[in-house]
Structures are given as C-alpha cells and as structure tokens.
Scaffold this motif. Structure first.
Motif, mmCIF file in Angstrom:
data_model
loop_
_atom_site.group_PDB
_atom_site.id
_atom_site.type_symbol
_atom_site.label_atom_id
_atom_site.label_comp_id
_atom_site.label_asym_id
_atom_site.label_seq_id
_atom_site.Cartn_x
_atom_site.Cartn_y
_atom_site.Cartn_z
ATOM 1 N N SER A 67 -5.758 -8.006 -3.427
ATOM 2 C CA SER A 67 -5.059 -8.373 -2.077
ATOM 3 C C SER A 67 -3.787 -9.183 -2.109
ATOM 4 O O SER A 67 -2.956 -8.622 -1.470
ATOM 5 C CB SER A 67 -6.040 -9.218 -0.966
ATOM 6 O OG SER A 67 -6.109 -10.500 -1.669
ATOM 7 N N ILE B 143 -1.388 -6.233 -2.862
ATOM 8 C CA ILE B 143 -1.125 -5.331 -1.930
ATOM 9 C C ILE B 143 -0.079 -6.030 -0.627
ATOM 10 O O ILE B 143 0.781 -5.535 -0.399
ATOM 11 C CB ILE B 143 -2.587 -4.895 -1.056
ATOM 12 C CG1 ILE B 143 -3.289 -4.008 -2.124
ATOM 13 C CG2 ILE B 143 -2.316 -4.460 0.133
ATOM 14 C CD1 ILE B 143 -4.684 -3.807 -1.547
ATOM 15 N N LEU C 115 -6.385 -6.024 6.077
ATOM 16 C CA LEU C 115 -7.277 -5.482 4.808
ATOM 17 C C LEU C 115 -8.445 -6.335 4.760
ATOM 18 O O LEU C 115 -9.497 -5.414 4.471
ATOM 19 C CB LEU C 115 -6.254 -6.078 3.566
ATOM 20 C CG LEU C 115 -6.947 -5.900 2.096
ATOM 21 C CD1 LEU C 115 -6.762 -4.200 1.887
ATOM 22 C CD2 LEU C 115 -5.934 -6.496 1.170
ATOM 23 N N THR D 54 -12.021 -3.997 4.692
ATOM 24 C CA THR D 54 -12.866 -4.152 3.609
ATOM 25 C C THR D 54 -14.382 -4.439 3.878
ATOM 26 O O THR D 54 -15.247 -3.908 3.536
ATOM 27 C CB THR D 54 -12.297 -5.363 2.849
ATOM 28 O OG1 THR D 54 -11.210 -5.190 2.056
ATOM 29 C CG2 THR D 54 -13.430 -5.677 1.786
ATOM 30 N N PHE E 197 -1.591 -0.179 -2.384
ATOM 31 C CA PHE E 197 -2.474 -0.168 -1.455
ATOM 32 C C PHE E 197 -3.849 0.481 -1.813
ATOM 33 O O PHE E 197 -4.789 0.063 -1.749
ATOM 34 C CB PHE E 197 -2.157 0.060 -0.298
ATOM 35 C CG PHE E 197 -2.965 -0.031 0.869
ATOM 36 C CD1 PHE E 197 -3.507 -0.984 1.404
ATOM 37 C CD2 PHE E 197 -3.881 1.343 1.383
ATOM 38 C CE1 PHE E 197 -4.501 -1.028 2.635
ATOM 39 C CE2 PHE E 197 -4.901 1.403 2.362
ATOM 40 C CZ PHE E 197 -5.153 0.171 2.765
ATOM 41 N N PHE F 180 -7.072 -1.257 -3.137
ATOM 42 C CA PHE F 180 -7.925 -1.118 -2.250
ATOM 43 C C PHE F 180 -9.044 -0.522 -2.733
ATOM 44 O O PHE F 180 -10.629 -1.193 -2.736
ATOM 45 C CB PHE F 180 -7.575 -0.438 -1.320
ATOM 46 C CG PHE F 180 -8.659 -0.708 0.133
ATOM 47 C CD1 PHE F 180 -9.221 -1.775 0.737
ATOM 48 C CD2 PHE F 180 -9.527 0.563 0.511
ATOM 49 C CE1 PHE F 180 -9.998 -1.969 1.691
ATOM 50 C CE2 PHE F 180 -10.417 0.336 1.469
ATOM 51 C CZ PHE F 180 -10.607 -0.941 2.050
#
Length: 466
Positions: A167, A170, A189, A193, A354, A358
């Motif tokens: 994270s 990102i 984010l 998640t 990303f 992710f």
C-alpha cells in the motif's frame, strides 16, 4: 535497531542458509527446475483431480492448478517487481540483478520442495483444501510449536508487514503521478480490500486469474518493446550487470557484498522461493499428484524473476536514470520509463503498480487466513484478522518507505528461516514423490498418487490421497 538486526540476518545467516538449501535441493532433485521445465508449462492447463460428491452436497469447492498458480503469482508479482528491483539496483548497483537471477534459478528447487510437501500434507476445511508449511511441520515433523510459530510469522509477515509495503508503494506512485493525497488514496484502497477479502478465497482466485495475466503480459510487452528499440545496447547492459557482480573495483570497494545482499534480499521478496508463502496457495489446488503443484510453483519463480524483474531491470539500465541513490523504489522505475517513453511512463507505472501491488494484497491476505484456520477454527479471529489487514493497508499508505521495508525485511527473514529448517528435514519425502511421478510419467500421460506407495511411518500422518 531494525536496520542493525536486518544487517545481521541478511548479511550472514539467511544468505548462507538460503543458498545452501537451494543448492542442495537442486543437486538432490537432479536439477528438477530445468529438466522438467516443459512439464511445468504443460501442467498450467491441467484440469485437476475430480472428487466424487459422496455427501450429496454439491462436491468440494477446489480450485484448478492455474488458479492456484495465479493466487501465488498474485503475491509474487507486486512491489518487488517494480519498486524492489529498483531499490536493489539503487543500493547494490547493477550487479544485484545477477544475484536476483541466481537465487531464482537455484531457488526454484526450493519452491518445488515446499509446494510438493504442501500438497502431500494438505487437509480439507469448509469443502476446500488448505495446507502449507504449518501443516507439514505439524504432520510431517510432528512439531506443534514449530507449526504454530510459523503460522503466526506468516500471518504477521504477509497480512501486515508485506501489505504495508504494497500500500505504501501504491500511494507513493499515485502521489508522484497524479498528486493524490496518500490519506485519500489509502482510504479508497482499504475500502476496496475489505470488499474483496470478505468474499473469501474463491473470489480472490477469480479476481487474481483475471488481473495477473493481463497486468503481467502488459508490463512484459512494454518492456520487450523498449528492449527491441534499444537492442543494440543489450550486450552492454548484460556486461554491466556481470561486471558489477564480479568486477575488481566492486570487490575492493565492498560493492559485491552489497550487490549480493540486495539481489538476494529483493529477489526473495519478489519470488518468495523457500519463504513458505506459495505452498499455502499450492495446497488449495485439486491435482492428481503432489508433484504437479511443486512444478507449477517452480514455474512461478521463473515467471516472476527471470521475466518480470528482468524487464524492470532492463528498463532502468537502458534509461540512464540516476543510480546514485537520489531516486529509489518505485520513483526510480517511474523516472526510467519517463526517460524512455515520455511523461506517460510515470502514469503507466502508477497504474501498473496499483494492479501489481493490489493483487499482492489479495494473495498476502489469503496466506494469513489459511494459517489462522490452522491455529483456531473460531470465526471471530478471521473477522479480527480481516479488519487488522485493512488497518495495516491504511498504515502502509501513511508511513515512510524506510519503515515499511525494514519491517518487511525482518519478518521475511524470520519466516524464511523457520520454513527452511522444516523443508530441509522433509526434503527426502518430496524427492520420493518426484521419483514416483517421473516413473509414472514414463508409463502413462497423467500420474496419479496414492499414499499407500509411501512407507507406513510417513503415510500415517497424511489425511488425503487414499
């Protein structure tokens, strides 16, 4: 303090153990990662073993070899491929790339051993297969303390420390490319998640099987285009990597040691061979022989490091981006692409990181969940774990890059040592399974394993494979 402990662990203990195990597994398996490479690729299309619906409840919810491959690849392909490679080059020089290659070539044998063992000692939970190092430590070594220790370590490492790194990267990339506030990016984010992880492993498998191939192929295609445009410089870049890995100037200046440490550290973070993470995904697959997932996961190591990490390294070294430490992590990769394709490169990396990171958050989450199931069956702890994962995703968005990586390095070292101590003792079992697979393969196209082929002292702790 974290940096001091990491220097001790990575500078001496872990590098020796990691390479030593990888070399032993490579020779003992007769170079399985090379001689059965064609079989690895073929197995991606394996439909898996089929369970009968003996209970009349619709059967068991197992996933295919390809889905298990993409779940583990979702964790492998992430920050390590873009930011990790860049950090290794910025700190350890171009020579670090060579050591990343070496640890992937040798470490694929470690990935084979650990994932084969995970398949052998797997069990069922809620109609799905679960397994991993905690399970083969408990059943194969009869060591409850070791299995509980590993289950705790992997949950802390992947669910919390690694997801903080993902994270953080990102939000850093989005901030540089679009000027987004890390607080707002981290909040969004975290919310996404939570939505996905509450759907369970099958939603993760579905999302990963779509995202991972698209993002990996897209990134590799871009890198290959850049390499093709600069093909005349490829021999120079390869010489640069080799010379910095072994050059006299680097030897006397201490650069070789730094290249080795950074290359192996970031290589392991990226491909996870021997770390004990991918076996958790390997155990979920429904296959007719444990060796199949061992080979699939070895292929994952090659895909991650020899393809995707190399793409990033070539982009950076072709670009002429500064390697003096002024740029590090994902910002170095962004600058390299900007030098190659213009300002769109910075935006492309932000979008790529990303999806890469992710998907890693999703894969990392699953590893923790599988090991919490091993420790306790009470669902309240899964709920608390999911909320804690979200909290650390938010923490990573707001903390510094240095703190995020230092914490991840420490937890990764402890977890890897624990797993290597287990698989070095259980490796003969994996090699027995490999021998059985190769012999069956010579007689028929699709080997099928039965635990009755193993000695009584081994098969007594194996739940499945009747």
């Amino acid at each position: 303090m974290l940096d001091f402990i990491n220097n001790i662990l990575w500078g001496y203990i872990l590098i020796i153990v990691l390479i030593g195990c990888a070399v032993y597994f490579t020779f003992r398996s007769r170079f399985v990662q090379f001689r059965l490479f064609k079989e690895m690729v073929r197995l991606l299309g394996d439909s898996g073993a089929k369970d009968e619906d003996k209970d009349g409840d619709g059967g068991h919810h197992h996933i295919s070899s390809f889905q298990a491959f993409t779940i583990s690849l979702a964790s492998r392909v992430g920050t390590g491929n873009l930011a990790g490679v860049a950090s290794a080059i910025a700190i350890g020089g171009p020579g670090a790339v060579f050591w990343m290659w070496l640890i992937a070539l040798l470490g694929a044998s470690s990935a084979f051993v650990e994932s084969t063992l995970a398949q052998l000692y797997k069990t069922r939970h809620d109609k799905a297969y679960v397994g991993g190092p905690a399970y083969y430590m408990r059943k194969g070594l009869n060591s409850r303390w070791m299995s509980i220790t590993f289950a705790i370590l992997i949950t802390l490492t992947f669910g919390f420390a690694f997801n903080s790194v993902q994270s953080n990267t990102i939000c850093e990339a989005l901030s540089k490319a679009f000027g987004w506030n890390p607080l707002y990016a981290g909040t969004a984010l975290t919310a996404v998640t939570l939505i996905i992880i509450f759907g369970g492993v099958h939603r993760i498998a579905k999302v990963s099987s779509i995202i991972v191939p698209v993002m990996a192929l897209g990134y590799i295609l871009l890198a290959l285009i850049i390499v093709a445009m600069r093909i005349s410089e490829l021999p120079h870049v390869i010489r640069l990597i080799i010379s910095h890995a072994f050059g006299w100037e680097q030897v006397f200046g201490g650069g070789v040691g730094m290249a080795v440490m950074q290359g192996i550290k970031r290589g392991l973070f990226s491909n996870e061979a021997g770390m004990g993470s991918a076996p958790n995904a390997a155990a979920t697959a429904s296959v007719s022989h444990p060796v199949k997932q061992g080979l699939i996961q070895a292929l994952g190591v090659f895909t991650d490091t020899l393809l995707i990490c190399t793409c990033t390294a070539f982009i950076i070294l072709f670009s002429g981006a500064p390697l003096d430490g002024t740029l590090d992590g994902v910002q170095l990769t962004q600058q390299a692409l900007t030098n190659e394709v213009g300002s769109i490169g910075e935006i492309f990396v932000a979008i790529a990181i990303f999806f890469f990171a992710f998907s890693s958050i999703l894969g990392n989450y699953y590893y923790g969940e599988a090991n919490i199931h091993f420790i306790t069956k009470r669902r309240i702890y899964i709920l608390l774990y999911r909320l804690s994962v979200a909290a650390f995703v938010m923490f990573g968005a707001l903390t510094t890059l240095r703190i995020a990586w230092s914490l991840a390095d420490l937890m990764m070292a402890l977890m890897t040592l624990c797993n290597l101590l287990a698989i070095i003792r259980l490796a003969p079992v994996a090699f027995t399974l490999l021998k059985d697979y190769v012999l069956q393969k010579k007689k028929q196209s699709d080997p099928v394993f039965h635990k009755s082929s193993l000695p009584p002292e081994i098969r007594k702790n194996i739940e499945l494979w009747e």
